[in-house]
Design a protein around this motif. Structure first.
Motif, mmCIF file in Angstrom:
data_model
loop_
_atom_site.group_PDB
_atom_site.id
_atom_site.type_symbol
_atom_site.label_atom_id
_atom_site.label_comp_id
_atom_site.label_asym_id
_atom_site.label_seq_id
_atom_site.Cartn_x
_atom_site.Cartn_y
_atom_site.Cartn_z
ATOM 1 N N VAL A 13 -32.817 -31.270 -9.012
ATOM 2 C CA VAL A 13 -32.894 -32.331 -8.004
ATOM 3 C C VAL A 13 -32.183 -31.880 -6.735
ATOM 4 O O VAL A 13 -31.086 -31.317 -6.798
ATOM 5 N N HIS A 14 -32.821 -32.133 -5.608
ATOM 6 C CA HIS A 14 -32.277 -31.768 -4.298
ATOM 7 C C HIS A 14 -32.237 -33.004 -3.409
ATOM 8 O O HIS A 14 -33.102 -33.865 -3.506
ATOM 9 N N GLU A 15 -31.251 -33.065 -2.527
ATOM 10 C CA GLU A 15 -31.253 -34.094 -1.498
ATOM 11 C C GLU A 15 -32.140 -33.591 -0.368
ATOM 12 O O GLU A 15 -31.997 -32.455 0.087
ATOM 13 N N GLU A 17 -33.499 -33.266 3.418
ATOM 14 C CA GLU A 17 -32.848 -33.302 4.731
ATOM 15 C C GLU A 17 -33.156 -34.588 5.481
ATOM 16 O O GLU A 17 -32.308 -35.108 6.210
ATOM 17 N N GLU A 18 -34.376 -35.101 5.305
ATOM 18 C CA GLU A 18 -34.786 -36.309 6.015
ATOM 19 C C GLU A 18 -34.386 -37.590 5.285
ATOM 20 O O GLU A 18 -34.719 -38.680 5.704
ATOM 21 N N GLY A 19 -33.662 -37.460 4.188
ATOM 22 C CA GLY A 19 -33.244 -38.603 3.376
ATOM 23 C C GLY A 19 -34.034 -38.642 2.082
ATOM 24 O O GLY A 19 -35.118 -38.083 1.987
ATOM 25 N N GLY A 20 -33.487 -39.271 1.096
ATOM 26 C CA GLY A 20 -34.143 -39.332 -0.203
ATOM 27 C C GLY A 20 -33.893 -38.063 -1.006
ATOM 28 O O GLY A 20 -32.940 -37.314 -0.744
ATOM 29 N N PHE A 21 -34.751 -37.838 -1.972
ATOM 30 C CA PHE A 21 -34.586 -36.732 -2.904
ATOM 31 C C PHE A 21 -35.922 -36.064 -3.177
ATOM 32 O O PHE A 21 -36.968 -36.680 -3.034
ATOM 33 N N TRP A 22 -35.873 -34.812 -3.604
ATOM 34 C CA TRP A 22 -37.038 -34.151 -4.142
ATOM 35 C C TRP A 22 -36.589 -33.357 -5.357
ATOM 36 O O TRP A 22 -35.417 -33.021 -5.491
ATOM 37 N N ALA A 23 -37.515 -33.115 -6.272
ATOM 38 C CA ALA A 23 -37.167 -32.425 -7.515
ATOM 39 C C ALA A 23 -38.299 -31.521 -7.946
ATOM 40 O O ALA A 23 -39.458 -31.743 -7.598
ATOM 41 N N GLU A 24 -37.937 -30.502 -8.701
ATOM 42 C CA GLU A 24 -38.904 -29.563 -9.253
ATOM 43 C C GLU A 24 -38.611 -29.350 -10.731
ATOM 44 O O GLU A 24 -37.476 -29.516 -11.185
ATOM 45 N N VAL A 25 -39.651 -29.010 -11.474
ATOM 46 C CA VAL A 25 -39.537 -28.715 -12.901
ATOM 47 C C VAL A 25 -39.855 -27.230 -13.058
ATOM 48 O O VAL A 25 -41.022 -26.844 -13.042
#
Length: 75
Positions: A13-15, A17-25
């Motif tokens: 899980v990553h924060e 830069e523009e807000g919110g989160f993104w994640a990879e499997v």
């Protein structure tokens, strides 16, 4: 089914830069998603993994994902 009978996947899980989160499997190449909140991110992750598993199995039925989360480092 016992909890140990379910597949376990590492999620990074990553924060954003523009807000919110993104994640990879990492175990599923190209499987990534985002969410404005952590809760939305988790819901999107379950949907993305379920979609991948359904396509990989070549079945149209629903694949159950157990919503278990461990947050931390060194897993």
């Amino acid at each position: 089914m016992q909890l140990e009978d379910y597949m376990k996947l590492k999620v990074v899980v990553h924060e954003a830069e523009e807000g919110g989160f993104w994640a990879e499997v990492p175990a599923i190449p190209g499987c990534a998603t985002q969410g404005d909140t952590f809760e939305e991110l988790l819901a999107n992750l379950y949907e993305a993994v379920e979609g991948y598993m359904s396509a990989a199995r070549g079945v149209a039925h629903h694949v159950s994902i157990v919503p278990t989360l461990r947050v931390g480092t060194g897993f």
